[in-house]
Structures are given as structure tokens and as C-alpha cells.
Scaffold this active site. Structure first.
Site, PDB file in Angstrom:
ATOM      1  N   CYS A  14       0.403   6.660 -41.605  1.00 28.93           N
ATOM      2  CA  CYS A  14       1.673   5.919 -41.565  1.00 28.93           C
ATOM      3  C   CYS A  14       2.782   6.744 -42.208  1.00 28.93           C
ATOM      4  O   CYS A  14       3.910   6.801 -41.702  1.00 28.93           O
ATOM      5  CB  CYS A  14       1.521   4.572 -42.261  1.00 28.93           C
ATOM      6  SG  CYS A  14       1.000   4.712 -43.977  1.00 28.93           S
ATOM      7  N   CYS A  41       0.841  -1.198   0.000  1.00 31.42           N
ATOM      8  CA  CYS A  41       0.000   0.000   0.000  1.00 31.42           C
ATOM      9  C   CYS A  41       0.881   1.254   0.000  1.00 31.42           C
ATOM     10  O   CYS A  41       1.692   1.445   0.899  1.00 31.42           O
ATOM     11  CB  CYS A  41      -0.905  -0.028   1.237  1.00 31.42           C
ATOM     12  SG  CYS A  41      -2.086   1.323   1.229  1.00 31.42           S
TER      13      CYS A  41
HETATM   14  S1  SF4 Z   1      -4.849   3.246 -43.799  1.00 33.58           S
HETATM   15 FE1  SF4 Z   1      -3.289   3.334 -45.371  1.00 33.58          FE
HETATM   16  S2  SF4 Z   1      -2.514   5.413 -45.285  1.00 33.58           S
HETATM   17 FE2  SF4 Z   1      -3.648   5.089 -43.393  1.00 33.58          FE
HETATM   18  S3  SF4 Z   1      -2.081   4.429 -41.947  1.00 33.58           S
HETATM   19 FE3  SF4 Z   1      -2.971   2.576 -42.824  1.00 33.58          FE
HETATM   20  S4  SF4 Z   1      -1.657   2.044 -44.547  1.00 33.58           S
HETATM   21 FE4  SF4 Z   1      -1.212   4.166 -43.977  1.00 33.58          FE
END
Ligand code: SF4
Ligand SMILES: Cc1cc2nc3c(=O)[nH]c(=O)nc-3n(C[C@H](O)[C@H](O)[C@H](O)COP(=O)(O)O)c2cc1C
Ligand code: SF4
Lengths: 72, 428
Positions: free
Chosen positions: B348, B135
Site C-alpha cells: 500500500c 457476431c
Molecule cells: S498488508 Fe499492510 S502493508 Fe501490506 S498492503 Fe495491506 S496494509 Fe499495506
């Protein structure tokens, strides 16, 4: 130059020296990457070369070659 | 149907799901209802000198629509006299003889105090004890809980004292508020612990109200650090369990606790070396009935895998957990985008361009529509793009076969150390 191209170049330089019969005599790693000392002995003739291997893939590459050699 | 019963250091329960010592196990009424709902065991709300609590005790950290991503409390141990708790434990055990009832205990670090409380609990029929060395607030300021749980010598001594008086197995519950939990776990083992459990809550301040400038929660305008638990702490708890499970000196069973919310979390803890789990926040969030899903899910999982007993999966992932230095430097994965699944959100691309290795190219096809492609040779396989991608299956992380043999950092360093003194000759 992309890091991959830089690595390919380093790899070619290492392969080139090894194919010509050079041996790696020393590896020292520092803030600037790895320094590889190469030595070629042909009869009475001795030659030295040094490569500064900077890319991570390049440093993995030469150490794997040495490791493979050590394993065999 | 697979056998879900467990045996943790001699403590048997019909399934691996125990309620952790906390508000859900405060009274006989609650524990009996929990057993009726299907829980296999309960660790009673910590017994000790009855304390005084403050009002306004809990706070949740919500994140992106998840009401309780983390849970914070400044509650102490039981505020009820020992006799009342013991009477209810006795009645509960009588009604549910096959369920595990563990008495959680916390007293000052003195031998006679440990002997006294254990002796008084012995007769009511508990299946074991859990020493609360975890605790983090309130009790710690009085030299108990985390304060004594952070000092290995005190963990060892108090475990030893409890063991001197106890005829039933003793579990030592460890605090995560320490740099290396294996040190206190080893101390518990040296003291004679039959098992260890982890984690108790992590020191925390849930938040600050940016308008009133009060802490969250606050008690009439003042706050104090609390203990953090719930889903947010699961990775921390899982690592601590794993570190103990793979440590050869810690050769006792582990009861896993911390952020377990569903049967999948349970399987992860079991695989990483827990013989059973304890749950608090998920029960406080959703009620005792969640145990039905936990049991069904675990049971189906084992049946689908053709595993006849839950005990058979305990520790199965432990050999796969090691030190960083033992990982293969030549193992390689790269990201691959499936353009038929991709919804072109570009997350991405942005992630890789801004914060990783700039290797997702934005290209145009013959009709002029843009698409993304990973330059695999520059991809370091960090996984970031697949983590941020909102479209399931749009990015796969692909394992590449490497022409180079596996080599770990430890292997690399061990032979590179010797290389400056000897030359290496080789034919490629
Ligand atoms: S949906 Fe397509 S563009 Fe969007 S993060 Fe995924 S791979 Fe990349
Ligand atoms: C409100 C509250 C009170 C708690 N009281 C105790 C206690 O008295 N004794 C104890 O050992 N742990 C106590 N805990 C810690 C829990 O038993 C458990 O270790 C922790 O909550 C992590 O599990 P979880 O993520 O499933 O909640 C308490 C936790 C909460 C949220
Ligand atoms: S895995 Fe990492 S380096 Fe590779 S494409 Fe994705 S974000 Fe970029």
C-alpha cells in the site's frame, strides 16, 4: 507544503475575507485554477481583492459555500 | 424457497439461467442434457444459412493462474441445415415444455429473408426469437451480425421485419462493438423489439506467439479477429446493461449476458436491470453442472434476504446508477490501516507513494518496529491501497462526515455559470 496545508491556507484566506464583510463578485475558472474577486463596500469606500484558489479541495470549498448560500 | 421463475416479455422459464446461443446449445442432445441439469432456458445456436467453420477456433487468455480469464473465438453460426435444428428444437420442446427455448436467428438484411426464416421456425414451438446482430467476425464481413447491428436504421428495420412474421416475442441481441449501445437499443425498441439482450462478443485478438510470431489462435499461420467473452468482459457488459436499463426510451426487458460465472454475478446483472441472464463461457469451462451452484446460491441469497421472488430484485440498483456529474463532490472516504491485521508487506505504501497521493507514512513505534499510517487529511480516498492490499481487513475505507453539504458537479456548474454577473453576499 502538503496539499492539505495549502488547502487550509486557501480556506483561511477565503474565510478571512468573508468574515471581514467581503462579497464574492466574480468567479472565473481557468487552467490556473479559480480566481475569486471579492468586494467590500463600506459607506463610500470600496475595496477589491482577488484570490487564486488552486487546490481541488479549495475549489470544492468556495463553491460549496456559494452553493449553500444559493440554497438558503 | 424463493420463486426463481422469470417472465421476460412473456417468455417464461423456471429459473433465470439460460444458456446463451453458442456451442453449448448447438444440438438437441446438448440442450436436453442442459435442461436435465437444471438450466431454465436455452438460446439455440444461431440459425441461418449453414456456414463453414475453420479448425482451431478458440483461445483463452489466462491471467495469474486463472485458466480462462477471457475467452476468444472465431466460430460462426450453426453449420447444420435448418431442418435438422428445427427437428431437434421440436423434440426438445416436447420433452421440456416448461423450459424456454429461444431461436437465435441471423440472415441478410432483407425483408423476405427475415420473413422466410421466421415462418419456417414458427411451427416448432419456440418460445421466442433472438435476432443475432452481434457476431463480430465472419458473418459481419457478409453484412450480417455486428455489421448490421452497428447501424441503428438496420437494427430497427430488421427488428420490424422479424416482428412482422413472428407470433412469439422477439429479443434483439446487441453488439458491444459500438460507442454507445443505447443508440442501437433504442433502434431495436423503435423496431418493435419485445426485449433486448446484451452483450455479444467484443472484437479481439487473444494474443501473438512471441516465438512463432503467429496469432493465437492461428489457422495454418494466419489469424483473424475474434470475439471476446468470459469473466474479463463482465464489467463492460454490466455497464451496457445498466446504461440501457436507466434509459427511459428503452422500456423493454433486458436479458443480461457477458462474463457471468456464478450466482453473485447473476445477482449483480439482475439488480442492474436484467430479467434473467445468459451464460456461455462458464458453461464451456466447467460444464452444465454449474447450474446447480447457480440455483442454490441464488435461492439461498433470496431466502436470506427474505425476498420471495427473483423478479423482485430486477432493476433495484438502477436508480443508484447515474452520470458522473450527479455524484456528490463532498462525499469523502479515507483509508485506515488496521495494524493488527497488516502483514507489513508495504504494497500500500508503494502504491500510494509511487502512483497516488504520497500519504501513507512509514513510522517506527517505541520498540523500533515499523508500521504504516495514513495521513487522512492528504488521502483523497482513491481506494488504490485497499485494492492492492493482500491481507483482507488490513485496510478499511472509512466514510467521513463532511461539514459541507452535498454538491454535485452539475449543481456547481449551473450556479457558477451565473455568478460572474451577480455578486453573492453571505454571512457564514
Ligand atoms: S498488508 Fe499492510 S502493508 Fe501490506 S498492503 Fe495491506 S496494509 Fe499495506
Ligand atoms: C464459441 C462461441 C460461439 C458463439 N456463437 C454465438 C452464436 O452463434 N450466436 C450468438 O448470438 N452468440 C454467440 N456467441 C456469443 C455468446 O452467446 C455470448 O453472447 C458471449 O459469449 C458472452 O457470454 P459469456 O461471457 O458468458 O461467454 C458465441 C460465443 C462463443 C464463445
Ligand atoms: S486511498 Fe489512495 S490516497 Fe488514500 S492512502 Fe490509499 S492510495 Fe493513498
Amino acid at each position: 507544503m502538503s496539499e492539505y496545508q495549502e488547502y487550509r491556507l486557501e480556506r483561511e484566506q477565503i474565510d478571512f475575507l468573508l468574515e471581514r464583510g467581503y462579497r464574492i463578485t466574480r468567479v472565473s475558472e481557468s487552467l490556473s485554477g479559480a480566481f475569486l474577486d471579492f468586494e467590500l463596500i463600506e459607506g463610500t469606500k470600496q475595496e477589491w481583492k482577488q484570490l487564486n484558489i488552486k487546490t481541488p479541495e479549495g475549489r470544492k470549498y468556495f463553491s460549496t459555500l456559494l452553493f449553500k448560500k444559493k440554497l438558503n | 424457497m424463493a420463486d426463481l421463475s422469470i417472465d421476460l416479455a412473456g417468455i417464461k422459464s423456471p429459473n433465470p439461467f439460460w444458456l446463451a446461443s453458442a456451442p453449448p446449445t448447438n444440438s438437441g442432445y446438448q440442450v436436453q442434457r442442459a435442461f436435465e441439469a437444471g438450466w431454465g432456458g436455452a438460446v439455440w445456436k444461431t440459425l441461418g444459412d449453414p456456414i463453414l467453420n475453420v479448425s482451431s477456433r478458440f483461445a483463452a487468455v489466462s491471467f495469474n493462474g486463472q485458466r480462462v480469464a477471457g475467452f476468444n473465438n472465431i466460430e460462426l453460426i450453426t453449420d447444420r441445415p435448418l431442418e435438422v435444428n428445427l427437428k431437434e428444437i421440436y423434440e426438445t420442446k416436447k420433452r421440456f415444455p416448461d423450459h424456454a427455448i429461444i431461436a437465435s436467428v441471423m440472415v441478410e438484411p432483407q425483408q423476405e429473408k427475415w420473413h422466410e426464416i421466421i415462418k419456417r421456425i414458427e411451427d416448432v414451438g419456440v418460445d421466442g426469437y433472438e435476432l443475432n446482430f452481434g457476431c463480430p467476425h465472419g458473418m459481419a464481413e457478409r453484412g450480417m451480425g455486428a455489421a448490421s447491428g452497428q447501424v441503428p436504421e438496420l437494427v430497427e428495420k430488421q427488428t420490424y421485419w422479424a416482428k412482422e412474421a413472428a407470433s412469439k416475442p422477439v429479443i434483439v441481441k446487441l453488439t458491444p462493438n459500438i460507442t454507445d449501445i443505447t443508440v442501437t437499443a433504442e433502434a431495436a425498441v423503435r423496431g418493435g423489439a419485445d426485449a433486448i439482450s446484451m452483450i455479444n462478443t467484443i472484437n479481439s485478438l487473444a494474443g501473438v506467439d512471441i516465438h512463432s510470431w503467429n496469432t493465437i489462435p492461428h489457422v495454418g499461420g494466419k489469424g483473424a479477429h475474434g470475439g471476446y467473452c468470459g469473466p474479463a468482459v463482465k464489467p463492460i457488459a454490466l455497464n451496457m446493461v445498466a446504461e440501457c436499463a436507466r434509459n427511459k426510451m428503452i422500456n423493454v426487458p433486458i436479458s443480461g449476458i457477458g462474463g457471468i460465472s456464478n450466482w453473485q454475478d447473476t445477482v449483480e446483472f439482475l439488480l442492474m436491470g436484467s430479467t434473467g441472464v445468459q451464460i456461455c463461457t462458464a458453461a464451456m469451462h466447467h460444464g452444465f453442472r454449474i447450474v446447480e451452484d447457480l440455483i442454490d446460491g441464488l435461492s439461498n441469497y433470496l431466502d436470506e434476504k427474505g425476498i420471495s421472488s427473483v423478479m423482485d430484485i430486477v432493476g433495484k440498483s438502477v436508480p443508484r446508477y447515474s452520470d458522473w456529474g450527479n455524484l456528490d463532490l463532498n462525499y469523502k472516504v479515507v483509508a485506515r490501516i488496521n495494524n493488527d491485521v497488516c502483514i507489513n508487506c508495504n504494497k500500500c505504501h508503494i502504491a500510494c507513494e509511487d502512483t497516488s497521493h504520497q500519504c501513507i507514512d512509514m513510522l517506527k513505534d517505541t520498540s523500533g518496529s515499523s508500521f504504516l499510517r495514513v495521513r487522512e487529511e492528504d488521502c483523497v480516498g482513491c481506494n488504490l491501497c485497499s485494492i492492492v492490499c493482500p491481507a483482507d481487513g488490513a485496510i478499511d475505507m472509512i466514510e467521513l462526515t463532511n461539514e459541507l453539504p452535498p454538491m454535485t458537479w452539475n449543481e456547481r456548474q449551473s450556479f457558477l455559470g451565473g455568478i460572474s454577473s451577480e455578486s453573492v453576499d453571505f454571512v457564514k
